[in-house]
Design a protein around this motif. Structure first.
Motif, PDB file in Angstrom:
ATOM      1  N   PHE A 147       0.694  -1.231   0.113  1.00  0.00           N
ATOM      2  CA  PHE A 147       0.164  -0.040   0.080  1.00  0.00           C
ATOM      3  C   PHE A 147       0.853   1.260  -0.060  1.00  0.00           C
ATOM      4  N   ILE A 148       0.101   2.500  -0.345  1.00  0.00           N
ATOM      5  CA  ILE A 148       0.783   3.738  -0.266  1.00  0.00           C
ATOM      6  C   ILE A 148       0.498   4.505   1.122  1.00  0.00           C
ATOM      7  N   ASP A 149       1.741   4.870   1.678  1.00  0.00           N
ATOM      8  CA  ASP A 149       1.143   5.374   2.858  1.00  0.00           C
ATOM      9  C   ASP A 149       1.291   7.098   3.023  1.00  0.00           C
ATOM     10  N   GLU A 150       1.258   7.719   4.116  1.00  0.00           N
ATOM     11  CA  GLU A 150       0.895   8.874   3.964  1.00  0.00           C
ATOM     12  C   GLU A 150       2.040   9.922   3.410  1.00  0.00           C
ATOM     13  N   GLN A 151       3.427   9.401   3.369  1.00  0.00           N
ATOM     14  CA  GLN A 151       4.486  10.210   2.626  1.00  0.00           C
ATOM     15  C   GLN A 151       4.771   9.509   1.285  1.00  0.00           C
ATOM     16  N   ASN A 152       3.609   8.695   0.803  1.00  0.00           N
ATOM     17  CA  ASN A 152       3.744   8.475  -0.719  1.00  0.00           C
ATOM     18  C   ASN A 152       4.681   7.317  -0.966  1.00  0.00           C
ATOM     19  N   ARG A 176       5.742   3.179  -1.102  1.00  0.00           N
ATOM     20  CA  ARG A 176       5.232   1.876  -1.138  1.00  0.00           C
ATOM     21  C   ARG A 176       5.697   1.102   0.003  1.00  0.00           C
ATOM     22  N   VAL A 177       4.592   0.341   0.796  1.00  0.00           N
ATOM     23  CA  VAL A 177       4.877  -0.354   1.981  1.00  0.00           C
ATOM     24  C   VAL A 177       4.510  -1.787   1.900  1.00  0.00           C
ATOM     25  N   LEU A 178       5.209  -2.514   2.223  1.00  0.00           N
ATOM     26  CA  LEU A 178       4.740  -4.120   2.805  1.00  0.00           C
ATOM     27  C   LEU A 178       4.022  -3.965   3.921  1.00  0.00           C
ATOM     28  N   LEU A 179       2.715  -4.581   3.834  1.00  0.00           N
ATOM     29  CA  LEU A 179       1.970  -4.667   4.920  1.00  0.00           C
ATOM     30  C   LEU A 179       2.507  -5.608   5.919  1.00  0.00           C
ATOM     31  N   VAL A 180       3.044  -6.632   5.629  1.00  0.00           N
ATOM     32  CA  VAL A 180       3.797  -7.327   6.552  1.00  0.00           C
ATOM     33  C   VAL A 180       4.778  -6.545   7.578  1.00  0.00           C
ATOM     34  N   GLU A 181       5.625  -6.106   6.699  1.00  0.00           N
ATOM     35  CA  GLU A 181       6.843  -5.257   7.489  1.00  0.00           C
ATOM     36  C   GLU A 181       6.167  -4.339   8.310  1.00  0.00           C
ATOM     37  N   TRP A 182       5.230  -3.687   7.873  1.00  0.00           N
ATOM     38  CA  TRP A 182       4.620  -2.608   8.560  1.00  0.00           C
ATOM     39  C   TRP A 182       3.770  -3.065   9.877  1.00  0.00           C
ATOM     40  N   VAL A 183       3.183  -4.098   9.940  1.00  0.00           N
ATOM     41  CA  VAL A 183       2.470  -4.661  11.048  1.00  0.00           C
ATOM     42  C   VAL A 183       3.735  -5.131  12.087  1.00  0.00           C
ATOM     43  N   LEU A 184       4.656  -5.979  11.488  1.00  0.00           N
ATOM     44  CA  LEU A 184       5.800  -6.303  12.246  1.00  0.00           C
ATOM     45  C   LEU A 184       6.628  -5.023  12.973  1.00  0.00           C
ATOM     46  N   GLU A 185       6.525  -4.197  12.438  1.00  0.00           N
ATOM     47  CA  GLU A 185       7.391  -2.805  13.086  1.00  0.00           C
ATOM     48  C   GLU A 185       6.378  -2.490  14.184  1.00  0.00           C
ATOM     49  N   HIS A 186       4.999  -2.394  14.086  1.00  0.00           N
ATOM     50  CA  HIS A 186       4.305  -1.906  14.954  1.00  0.00           C
ATOM     51  C   HIS A 186       4.164  -2.772  16.244  1.00  0.00           C
ATOM     52  N   GLU A 196      -7.595  -4.010 -10.936  1.00  0.00           N
ATOM     53  CA  GLU A 196      -6.499  -4.380  -9.539  1.00  0.00           C
ATOM     54  C   GLU A 196      -5.161  -4.000  -9.605  1.00  0.00           C
ATOM     55  N   SER A 197      -4.466  -3.646  -8.558  1.00  0.00           N
ATOM     56  CA  SER A 197      -3.110  -3.099  -8.337  1.00  0.00           C
ATOM     57  C   SER A 197      -2.131  -4.345  -8.086  1.00  0.00           C
ATOM     58  N   SER A 198      -2.936  -5.605  -8.152  1.00  0.00           N
ATOM     59  CA  SER A 198      -2.046  -6.856  -7.792  1.00  0.00           C
ATOM     60  C   SER A 198      -1.275  -6.927  -9.483  1.00  0.00           C
ATOM     61  N   VAL A 199      -0.203  -7.823  -9.128  1.00  0.00           N
ATOM     62  CA  VAL A 199       0.439  -8.346 -10.416  1.00  0.00           C
ATOM     63  C   VAL A 199       0.613  -9.889 -10.261  1.00  0.00           C
ATOM     64  N   THR A 200       0.067 -10.483 -11.290  1.00  0.00           N
ATOM     65  CA  THR A 200       0.456 -11.975 -11.446  1.00  0.00           C
ATOM     66  C   THR A 200       1.838 -12.214 -12.383  1.00  0.00           C
TER      67      THR A 200
END
Length: 686
Positions: free
Chosen positions: A561-566, A568-578, A676-680
Motif C-alpha cells: 500500500f501507499i503510506d501518508e508519505q507516498n 510503497r510499504v509491505l503490509l507484513v513489514e508495517w505490522v511487524l514494526e508496529h 486491481e493493483s496486484s500483479v500476476t
C-alpha cells in the motif's frame, strides 16, 4: 324381514373388516401405526422437489437433475401413547427396498436417507448435495432440528467426517453420523463373512431399521434383494431418541444430488410402531428401468415409410442446410473422446450464451488475468450462476486443465465456491460456478462499497477460509495447493459467509507425494519468498498467503500500500514494526472505530505474522491455525527476540526491494490485472 336385516348387518360388518385390512396394507389402518407399500401406484404420499411416482409404481426421489426430493407420509404418526406422552417413545421398525443409478458405475453424488422428523418445515428449508435434503448449513448440528435419519451415503465428505463414499450411517440432528459402517451384509452360513455392497450398483437392495425404545438401540441391516434378512446387523448403536422425536412425527425418505446427476429409487416400503414392520411382497415390487436404454429393432414397414419420407425431404434439407450450419457455428463446441467421463458436468455453449445475454457487458462481474466473469441465469434448472470465460491455445493444456477442474469440482465444503461444470468452444474454456450475490471480499475492504464489514463478520470470514484450506491441505483425498489466496478470490454468499474460489492455479497431488516444480504463479504481495528460489508450491506457501490475507482483512490495507508519505510499504513489514514498537493494535482498520474484540484481533495479527515467517517449515500447518482461531490454543507468543529475528530475516531478504528485483528479472512475465493493483507473476521452473 328380521333375517334379511341380520344378513345385511353381517355383510356390512364383513365389508368393514375387509376394508380395514385393505387400508392397513396400502398405507393406513391401525391409526396409521402400520402401513405397507409394495409399489407406490395410488399411494397417498406427500411428494416435493424432484420426487414422483412412475407409471409402473416406482417411487423416484431424484430424476437425474441436481436437486433434492422428498417422499413423506402425509400425516404424522403417534410415537408416544397418551399414557406415556411425556416419557420414552415407542419402538418402531421399517424396511424398504432402494436402488441408486449413478452416471457411472464407480461415481455418484450424495445419497438417500430414511428419516423421522418433527416437522415438514425443516425439510423445505434443507439443502441438496452434502446435506441430503435433510438439513442446511444453518441448522446442521442444531438440536432444534429434531430429526433422526439412516443415511445411505455415496459421497465422502471430509467436513462431515464421512467414513468413505459407500457407507451407512445413523444421524441425529446432524449429518455427522454417530455411527457408520461400510455398506454390506454378513452371511448366515456359519462363517459370518462380510460381503461388500456397492450402493451405486443400480441393483435393488433391502434395508431393515429397528429401534428398541427400552434398550434405546438402533440396528440397521441390509442385504441384496431376495436374500433373507441376515441375523447379524450391519451396525447397532445406542441412541435415546426420546429427546429427538416428539409425540407426533413424520416418516419418509429424502435424497439429493449435486455435481453428478443421480437417480434414487424406492421400490417398496413398510413401517410399524410397537411391532416388526410387515414383510414386503418382492413379487409385487415394480421393475427398475434399464441402466442403459437399448433401442429395439424397427419394423420393416416403418423403415420403408421413413426411407420414402427421407427422400421427399432431401431437397428441403439441402435448402436449409446452409442456414442451420451457420446457426450451429455460432454455438459450435469442441468435444473429444477423453471428455466422455466428464460429460454429465458439461454445459452447452448455447445455454451459457443465453444465460449471460450473449456475454453482455451489463452482465460482466469482473476481469482478471485468467479471464472475465459474467453473471448468468440458467433456464433449466432455473438458477443464478457465475460463468468464467477464458482462452487457451494449448490442446494438451486444455485437457489437463479440464481434468483438474473436474477433480476440483468434486470438492465439498461450505467455504468453497462450488464448481458446477464447464463448456468448451474452439479455444475458449468456460467454467460455471455458484453465483455469490455479495461479490468478492476485496470490494468491501478496498473498493467503494458503502457496506462496512464489522469485526464479527471479518472474523467469521477468516475462520471460514481457514477451514477451507484445512480441508484442501489435509482432509480431502488428495492435497490441493490453491496458490492464489487473496481477498479478491474470497467470495461472499447471501449470508456474508466467505467462500474461497478461483482454482485456476491450483495443484493437486497425493498425500504421499509432493508437488512438482512448476512456474511461479500467484499475486505480488502474497507470494512466499521461497517460491522465487525453488518454484515448488507447498501447503506452507499457501499458509504464507493466508497470513498476508489475515493482515489484509484486519488492517483493511492491501498487501502493498501507499503510506501518508507516498511510499510503497509491505503490509507484513508495517505490522511487524508496529508489533516491535508495542503499537500493534494501531494497525487495525480505522473504519471499525475501535469496535472489535481485542483478544481476537491480537490472535489474528500475531497469527498473520507467524504464518508469514520467512522459513516455510517454521510456519504453522492449517490445523494448528484453526486451533488458534477456535481458541483451543493460547495466542501465539511472539517474543521480542523472535520479532527481531524475523525483522533481521526480512532485512536479509531485502524487504520490498526483493519484490522489485523479482519483477525486474528478464525471465519474468509481468501482467497487471484490470481493476486491481496486484500483479500476476509467471516464471518457468528450472
Amino acid at each position: 324381514m328380521l333375517l334379511l336385516g341380520l344378513y345385511h348387518l353381517v355383510a356390512l360388518l364383513l365389508l368393514l373388516v375387509a376394508a380395514g385390512r385393505c387400508l392397513a396394507a396400502t398405507g393406513g389402518g391401525d391409526d396409521g401405526r402400520q402401513f405397507v407399500y409394495n409399489g407406490f401406484s395410488g399411494a397417498n404420499l406427500t411428494l416435493d422437489g424432484a420426487a414422483g411416482v412412475m407409471p409402473n409404481g416406482l417411487l423416484m426421489l431424484t430424476d437425474g437433475r441436481k436437486v433434492k426430493g422428498h417422499a413423506v407420509q402425509p400425516f404424522p404418526l403417534p410415537f408416544r401413547t397418551a399414557s406415556n406422552a411425556a416419557g420414552s417413545m415407542r419402538s418402531f421398525s421399517t424396511t424398504f427396498v432402494f436402488a441408486i443409478f449413478g452416471p457411472y458405475e464407480d461415481l455418484s453424488s450424495d445419497g438417500i436417507a430414511f428419516f423421522v422428523a418433527a416437522s415438514k418445515e425443516v425439510l423445505s428449508a434443507a439443502s441438496p448435495g452434502q446435506f441430503l435434503g435433510l438439513l442446511n448449513e444453518d441448522n446442521i448440528g442444531n438440536r432444534s432440528a429434531r430429526i433422526f435419519a439412516v443415511e445411505l451415503d455415496t459421497f465422502k465428505d471430509a467436513e462431515l467426517r464421512d467414513l468413505n463414499d459407500n457407507h451407512v450411517g445413523v444421524d441425529v440432528d446432524s449429518l455427522v453420523s454417530i455411527d457408520s459402517a461400510d455398506a454390506g451384509w454378513y452371511y448366515d452360513d456359519g462363517t459370518g463373512m462380510f460381503q461388500n455392497l456397492s450402493l451405486i450398483s443400480r441393483k435393488p437392495m433391502q434395508v431393515w431399521v429397528d429401534y428398541d425404545s427400552r434398550a434405546t438401540d438402533i440396528t440397521v441391516t441390509m442385504a441384496p434383494l431376495g436374500v433373507a434378512r441376515p441375523k447379524r446387523p450391519l451396525l447397532q448403536t445406542n441412541v435415546n431418541l426420546s429427546g429427538v422425536v416428539p409425540n407426533m412425527a413424520y416418516v419418509g425418505f429424502s435424497s439429493a444430488t449435486n455435481f453428478f446427476s443421480t437417480r434414487h429409487f424406492i421400490l417398496g416400503w413398510s413401517f410399524a410402531l410397537d411391532r416388526p414392520a410387515p414383510a414386503l411382497d418382492i413379487s409385487k415390487l415394480p421393475q427398475l428401468p434399464s441402466a442403459w436404454s437399448n433401442s429395439r429393432s424397427m419394423p420393416i414397414s416403418i423403415k420403408i415409410v421413413l426411407a420414402l419420407a427421407s427422400v421427399t425431404m432431401v431437397s428441403l434439407g439441402i435448402g436449409i442446410y446452409i442456414f442451420v450450419r451457420r446457426l450451429r457455428l455460432k454455438y459450435s463446441e469442441v468435444r473429444e473422446d477423453w471428455e466422455v467421463p466428464f460429460g454429465s458436468n458439461r454445459f452447452s455453449y448455447k445455454d451459457l450464451f443465453h444465460a449471460t445475454k450473449g456475454f453482455s457487458d451489463k452482465n460482466l462481474l469482473g476481469r482478471g488475468g485468467f479471464g472475465s466473469v459474467y453473471k448468468g441465469v440458467l433456464r433449466e434448472p432455473e438458477m443464478e450462476v457465475a460463468v468464467k470465460r477464458m482462452s487457451h491455445n494449448s490442446r494438451q493444456g486444455v485437457k489437463e486443465f479440464i481434468a483438474e477442474v473436474v477433480s476440483v469440482g468434486r470438492l465439498r465444503h461450505r467455504n468453497l465456491t462450488q464448481l458446477l461444470g464447464y463448456c468448451r468452444r474452439k479455444d475458449e474454456l468456460l467454467l460455471v460456478y455458484d453465483f455469490m450475490e455479495n461479490v468478492s471480499l476485496d470490494k468491501y475492504l478496498h473498493g467503494r462499497n458503502d457496506q462496512l464489514l464489522c469485526w464479527y463478520q471479518r472474523y467469521s470470514i477468516i475462520k471460514g477460509v481457514a477451514s477451507s484450506l484445512l480441508y484442501l491441505h489435509e482432509e480431502w483425498e488428495q492435497v490441493i495447493i490453491h496458490r492464489d489466496i487473496k481477498a479478491s478470490n474470497v467470495l461472499l454468499d447471501s449470508k456474508m459467509n466467505g467462500r474461497l474460489g478461483d482454482f485456476g492455479l491450483a495443484r493437486i497431488y497425493d498425500h504421499e507425494t509432493a508437488a512438482e516444480t512448476t512456474h511461479v504463479a500467484g499475486t505480488m504481495g502474497y507470494l512466499a519468498p521461497e517460491l522465487s528460489r525453488a518454484g515448488r508450491p507447498t501447503p506452507f506457501s499457501d499458509v504464507y498467503a493466508f497470513g498476508v490475507f489475515l493482515l489484509e482483512v484486519t488492517c483493511g490495507r492491501k498487501p502493498i500500500f501507499i503510506d501518508e508519505q507516498n511510499n510503497r510499504v509491505l503490509l507484513v513489514e508495517w505490522v511487524l514494526e508496529h508489533h516491535h514498537n508495542g503499537s500493534m493494535l494501531d494497525t487495525v482498520d480505522p473504519r471499525l472505530r475501535g469496535e472489535f474484540n481485542t483478544e481476537e484481533v491480537t490472535i489474528v495479527l500475531k497469527l498473520g505474522l507467524l504464518c508469514t515467517y520467512p522459513s516455510p517449515n517454521a510456519r504453522p500447518i492449517m490445523r494448528k491455525v484453526m486451533q488458534y482461531l477456535d481458541h483451543d490454543q493460547l495466542p501465539p507468543d511472539l517474543s521480542p527476540a523472535y520479532i527481531s529475528y524475523i525483522m533481521m530475516a526480512q532485512m536479509q531478504n531485502g524487504g520490498f526491494d526483493s519484490h522489485d528485483m523479482a519483477c525486474s528479472q528478464p525471465a519474468m512475465s509481468v501482467a497487471t490485472l484490470s481493476g486491481e493493483s496486484s500483479v500476476t507473476i509467471l516464471r518457468e521452473g528450472r
